[in-house]
Design an enzyme around this catalytic site. Structure first.
Site, PDB file in Angstrom:
ATOM      1  N   ARG A   1      45.543  44.606  35.958  1.00  0.00           N
ATOM      2  CA  ARG A   1      45.149  44.757  34.549  1.00  0.00           C
ATOM      3  C   ARG A   1      46.258  44.438  33.557  1.00  0.00           C
ATOM      4  O   ARG A   1      46.049  44.470  32.347  1.00  0.00           O
ATOM      5  CB  ARG A   1      44.612  46.170  34.311  1.00  0.00           C
ATOM      6  CG  ARG A   1      43.355  46.449  35.139  1.00  0.00           C
ATOM      7  CD  ARG A   1      42.758  47.792  34.819  1.00  0.00           C
ATOM      8  NE  ARG A   1      42.235  47.851  33.460  1.00  0.00           N
ATOM      9  CZ  ARG A   1      41.646  48.936  32.932  1.00  0.00           C
ATOM     10  NH1 ARG A   1      41.517  50.027  33.657  1.00  0.00           N
ATOM     11  NH2 ARG A   1      41.198  48.915  31.698  1.00  0.00           N
TER      12      ARG A   1
ATOM     13  N   PRO B   1      48.957  56.017  37.585  1.00  0.00           N
ATOM     14  CA  PRO B   1      49.783  56.863  38.444  1.00  0.00           C
ATOM     15  C   PRO B   1      50.452  57.967  37.627  1.00  0.00           C
ATOM     16  O   PRO B   1      50.898  57.746  36.499  1.00  0.00           O
ATOM     17  CB  PRO B   1      50.811  55.895  39.011  1.00  0.00           C
ATOM     18  CG  PRO B   1      50.166  54.560  38.907  1.00  0.00           C
ATOM     19  CD  PRO B   1      49.330  54.597  37.682  1.00  0.00           C
ATOM     20  N   GLU B   2      50.515  59.156  38.202  1.00  0.00           N
ATOM     21  CA  GLU B   2      51.150  60.279  37.547  1.00  0.00           C
ATOM     22  C   GLU B   2      52.514  60.514  38.182  1.00  0.00           C
ATOM     23  O   GLU B   2      52.936  59.768  39.068  1.00  0.00           O
ATOM     24  CB  GLU B   2      50.232  61.495  37.625  1.00  0.00           C
ATOM     25  CG  GLU B   2      48.893  61.240  36.937  1.00  0.00           C
ATOM     26  CD  GLU B   2      47.977  62.450  36.904  1.00  0.00           C
ATOM     27  OE1 GLU B   2      48.427  63.562  37.235  1.00  0.00           O
ATOM     28  OE2 GLU B   2      46.800  62.280  36.537  1.00  0.00           O
TER      29      GLU B   2
ATOM     30  N   HIS C   1      47.302  38.115  41.495  1.00  0.00           N
ATOM     31  CA  HIS C   1      47.775  39.191  40.621  1.00  0.00           C
ATOM     32  C   HIS C   1      49.230  39.588  40.882  1.00  0.00           C
ATOM     33  O   HIS C   1      49.698  40.576  40.319  1.00  0.00           O
ATOM     34  CB  HIS C   1      46.874  40.432  40.687  1.00  0.00           C
ATOM     35  CG  HIS C   1      45.427  40.144  40.454  1.00  0.00           C
ATOM     36  ND1 HIS C   1      44.976  39.494  39.322  1.00  0.00           N
ATOM     37  CD2 HIS C   1      44.331  40.431  41.198  1.00  0.00           C
ATOM     38  CE1 HIS C   1      43.661  39.386  39.383  1.00  0.00           C
ATOM     39  NE2 HIS C   1      43.249  39.929  40.516  1.00  0.00           N
TER      40      HIS C   1
END
Length: 282
Positions: A118, A9-10, A99
């Site tokens: 991740r 994400p930016e 997760h």
């Protein structure tokens, strides 16, 4: 609350997350914290910190791509979504999902969950100042894009001795924070600057133009809720709609929408995909 990204994400996506968290967390307090894994990017110890429970949330702030949930007692939780992190706030008796790494049980029978496939995310306890900003835990960072101190003159000075290409330089958080890969390509295109130009070759006028386009691009992306490239979704199933405004990113071999003469080229800089028009970005 945005849930998934195909890449890290930016700034616009993180800002969107912060804005969505704010009304749901402000004034609430955490009752208990559960961790379902020993570590993300760093070891998880929040569940052992009693100072994070009981005090109401006073602020949700963003610095670069970091969020801080600040408590009224001077403590806070510093967060980074990594590459695949996302949040959900839902009833406390709702099913735990695969997760889900952290669960913050709130005083209104809701649970705030941090899901990270991740495990590149960050969640750690920090001290915060009166405005809710973390007093530790952040790397050395340059100015925010809207900081008055970061303008054409400051960028021109910073670039004056740098021979590296402008695109990785504008993505360097020591120069300015939050300009990730998608938005660097878009801002350079809007400013009509080749991504391969040496930083020191940019004139003051070009730097003024680039600062303006960086700000405008990020502002428009925030208003659109971020960019969905493949699987970014909101908790209600909505997508970030800035993808519809992209002029170059992801458009390899397509006609340039700006000059209508060139073709969008894809190249690789520093291991990251770059998109540009050779006609209007000289």
């Amino acid at each position: 609350l945005p849930r998934f990204w195909s890449s890290m994400p930016e700034l616009p996506e993180v800002e969107t997350v912060g804005r969505a968290l704010r009304p749901q967390l402000l004034g609430r307090s955490i009752r208990t914290i559960s961790a379902h894994i020993e570590s993300l990017r760093h070891p998880l110890t929040l569940q052992q910190d009693a100072s994070l429970c009981g005090a109401p949330v006073a602020a949700v702030t963003r610095r670069a791509k970091y969020l801080t949930v600040a408590l009224a007692n001077g403590r806070g939780i510093l967060l980074h979504l990594g590459m695949t992190g996302h949040f959900r706030i839902e009833p406390a008796d709702s099913a735990h999902r695969k997760h889900d790494r952290l669960e913050f049980f709130l005083d209104n029978d809701q649970v705030w969950r941090f899901n990270d496939i991740r495990r590149f995310g960050i969640a750690k306890a920090v001290n915060v100042d009166a405005a809710g900003n973390p007093l530790e835990g952040l790397p050395a960072l340059g100015p925010e894009p809207w900081d008055p101190a970061w303008g054409g003159a400051a960028l021109h000075t910073w670039l004056s001795r740098r021979i590296a290409a402008i695109k990785p330089l504008i993505m360097d958080p020591r120069c300015v924070v939050g300009v990730g890969n998608i938005y660097a390509s878009e801002a350079l295109h809007r400013a009509r600057i080749s991504p391969t130009r040496p930083g020191k070759s940019l004139s003051r006028k070009a730097c003024d133009r680039l600062v303006c386009e960086v700000r405008k691009t990020l502002e428009e992306a925030i208003e659109a809720g971020g960019t969905t490239i493949s699987d970014f979704r909101g908790v209600d199933g909505s997508e970030g709609s800035f993808e519809q405004e992209l002029l170059v990113y992801g458009r390899a071999d397509a006609p340039c929408l700006s000059c209508e003469k060139g073709t969008i080229l894809r190249s690789v800089q520093g291991g990251r995909a770059t998109y540009s028009c050779a006609k209007c970005q000289r």
